[in-house]
Scaffold this motif. Structure first.
Motif, PDB file in Angstrom:
ATOM      1  N   UNK A 262      46.041-106.076 -48.607  1.00 43.56           N
ATOM      2  CA  UNK A 262      46.834-105.723 -49.781  1.00 43.56           C
ATOM      3  C   UNK A 262      48.270-105.465 -49.327  1.00 43.56           C
ATOM      4  N   UNK A 263      49.177-105.373 -50.302  1.00 37.96           N
ATOM      5  CA  UNK A 263      50.564-105.052 -49.966  1.00 37.96           C
ATOM      6  C   UNK A 263      50.644-103.701 -49.248  1.00 37.96           C
ATOM      7  N   UNK A 264      49.826-102.757 -49.681  1.00 38.99           N
ATOM      8  CA  UNK A 264      49.829-101.433 -49.060  1.00 38.99           C
ATOM      9  C   UNK A 264      49.408-101.517 -47.596  1.00 38.99           C
ATOM     10  N   UNK A 265      48.398-102.302 -47.302  1.00 39.85           N
ATOM     11  CA  UNK A 265      47.901-102.427 -45.925  1.00 39.85           C
ATOM     12  C   UNK A 265      48.893-103.157 -45.029  1.00 39.85           C
ATOM     13  N   UNK A 266      49.661-104.077 -45.619  1.00 44.36           N
ATOM     14  CA  UNK A 266      50.576-104.890 -44.822  1.00 44.36           C
ATOM     15  C   UNK A 266      51.969-104.275 -44.725  1.00 44.36           C
ATOM     16  N   UNK A 267      52.230-103.256 -45.534  1.00 48.23           N
ATOM     17  CA  UNK A 267      53.534-102.584 -45.494  1.00 48.23           C
ATOM     18  C   UNK A 267      53.637-101.709 -44.261  1.00 48.23           C
ATOM     19  N   UNK A 268      54.851-101.577 -43.742  1.00 50.73           N
ATOM     20  CA  UNK A 268      55.065-100.778 -42.530  1.00 50.73           C
ATOM     21  C   UNK A 268      54.960 -99.288 -42.819  1.00 50.73           C
ATOM     22  N   UNK A 269      55.652 -98.835 -43.848  1.00 55.14           N
ATOM     23  CA  UNK A 269      55.822 -97.405 -44.051  1.00 55.14           C
ATOM     24  C   UNK A 269      54.754 -96.779 -44.923  1.00 55.14           C
ATOM     25  N   UNK A 270      54.690 -95.453 -44.853  1.00 55.02           N
ATOM     26  CA  UNK A 270      53.792 -94.699 -45.718  1.00 55.02           C
ATOM     27  C   UNK A 270      54.466 -94.506 -47.075  1.00 55.02           C
ATOM     28  N   UNK A 271      53.642 -94.267 -48.107  1.00 53.46           N
ATOM     29  CA  UNK A 271      54.162 -94.138 -49.462  1.00 53.46           C
ATOM     30  C   UNK A 271      53.580 -92.904 -50.138  1.00 53.46           C
ATOM     31  N   UNK A 272      54.335 -92.381 -51.107  1.00 52.03           N
ATOM     32  CA  UNK A 272      53.816 -91.316 -51.953  1.00 52.03           C
ATOM     33  C   UNK A 272      52.605 -91.860 -52.719  1.00 52.03           C
ATOM     34  N   UNK A 273      51.648 -90.972 -53.086  1.00 52.50           N
ATOM     35  CA  UNK A 273      50.418 -91.456 -53.744  1.00 52.50           C
ATOM     36  C   UNK A 273      50.668 -92.363 -54.943  1.00 52.50           C
ATOM     37  N   UNK A 274      51.649 -92.021 -55.790  1.00 48.18           N
ATOM     38  CA  UNK A 274      51.907 -92.839 -56.980  1.00 48.18           C
ATOM     39  C   UNK A 274      52.380 -94.234 -56.592  1.00 48.18           C
TER      40      UNK A 274
END
Length: 307
Positions: free
Chosen positions: A219-231
């Motif tokens: 997913x985009x989340x898995x392939x993204x480098x940085x961490x993100x806020x839950x929303x």
């Protein structure tokens, strides 16, 4: 020659001095830092964020000019050049928006001497974007073989010629894409109208990706480098469509590659894999300044980190 590759400094002079001391660098009689049998390599981003950009630039420049270090250009040095350079329209190549001024203000406060700022900008302009020898590679954000080849052919080397600076800021020019990817990282656009808020509250429709990993099945989340806020994270749990999975990971058959840029936050530095090493551990966000002590190994070792 043995090397110490050092991550993004962002004006944090005391942390740089402490790291150099820990690694055995001392002051020469003429006032620059050196190691008797090692050479430092800086991945860029010497300025912005911290209070001592001027002093950091002075220290790194002295090391580079005396042969005890190799200094690369980061996206913050590139941004500074554009911020202070007008294009053919008479406007600055990096627009002086509130956001851009805020990002650069710590540097402007640090460089009270306009003459020294101008001199430092001239030094930024001659910094190479990447370095490679027979053992390893170093770049600020992303080693992309295709974009490096485009850049080398157009620039006839690894330095950005200033007569092409304006072209490098124009979307659609192949030099713009090369500089964006090499200095700021490869990004992947979200599908449709999807957006998210980053940690600074800016609306984004692209994510910086782990170019050293295979995107297939992620997913985009898995392939993204940085961490993100839950929303924001919830909005990124979308599979990467097959037609966008053509980004190949950095080959494990290639030389080790070192870079910074990505604001990692692990408690202890970790390799991305045995050939790939990010050295940016968020010094400007209460993180740490990190180096990797390279001695020729072709499989990197986490015991070689120093911070």
């Amino acid at each position: 020659m043995k090397y110490d590759i050092i991550g993004d400094i962002h004006g944090y002079l005391n942390d740089l001095l402490a790291l150099l001391k820990k690694m055995g660098y001392g002051l020469s009689e003429s006032g620059y830092y050196y190691h008797p049998d090692r050479q430092a390599i800086f991945v860029g981003d010497y300025i912005d964020r911290g209070k001592n950009s001027k002093q950091v630039v002075h220290l790194v420049r002295a090391m580079q000019e005396n042969g005890s270090a190799i200094a690369l250009m980061g996206n913050h040095e590139y941004n500074a050049i554009c911020f202070h350079t007008k294009g053919s329209s008479g406007e600055y190549l990096r627009p002086r928006t509130n956001q851009n001024i805020k990002q650069h203000c710590a540097t402007l406060h640090s460089f009270e001497d306009d003459a020294f700022l101008s001199e430092s900008l001239d030094w930024f302009k001659q910094l190479p974007l990447f370095y490679e020898n027979e053992y390893f590679r170093v770049i600020h954000a992303c080693w992309d073989a295709e974009q490096i080849e485009i850049f080398k052919q157009k620039m006839e080397g690894n330095q950005l010629k200033m007569e092409h600076l304006e072209a490098s800021t124009i979307k659609g020019d192949n030099l713009y894409e090369a500089v964006e990817i090499l200095l700021k990282g490869r990004e992947l656009k979200l599908p449709g109208e999807h957006t998210f808020k980053d940690v600074e509250g800016h609306i984004r429709n692209q994510v910086r990706v782990k170019w050293w990993e295979n995107p297939e099945g992620k997913t985009y989340l898995e392939y993204a480098v940085n961490e993100f806020e839950p929303a924001a994270a919830e909005q990124l749990t979308i599979p990467i469509p097959p037609y966008m999975q053509s980004i190949l990971p950095y080959p494990t058959s290639e030389k080790p590659v070192f870079f910074g840029h990505y604001w990692l936050s692990e408690e202890s530095p970790k390799l991305q894999n045995q050939k790939v090493c990010c050295l940016d551990y968020s010094i400007a966000k209460a993180g740490k300044l990190v180096a990797y002590r390279f001695d020729g190994e072709q499989e990197l070792n986490e015991n070689k980190f120093c911070w």
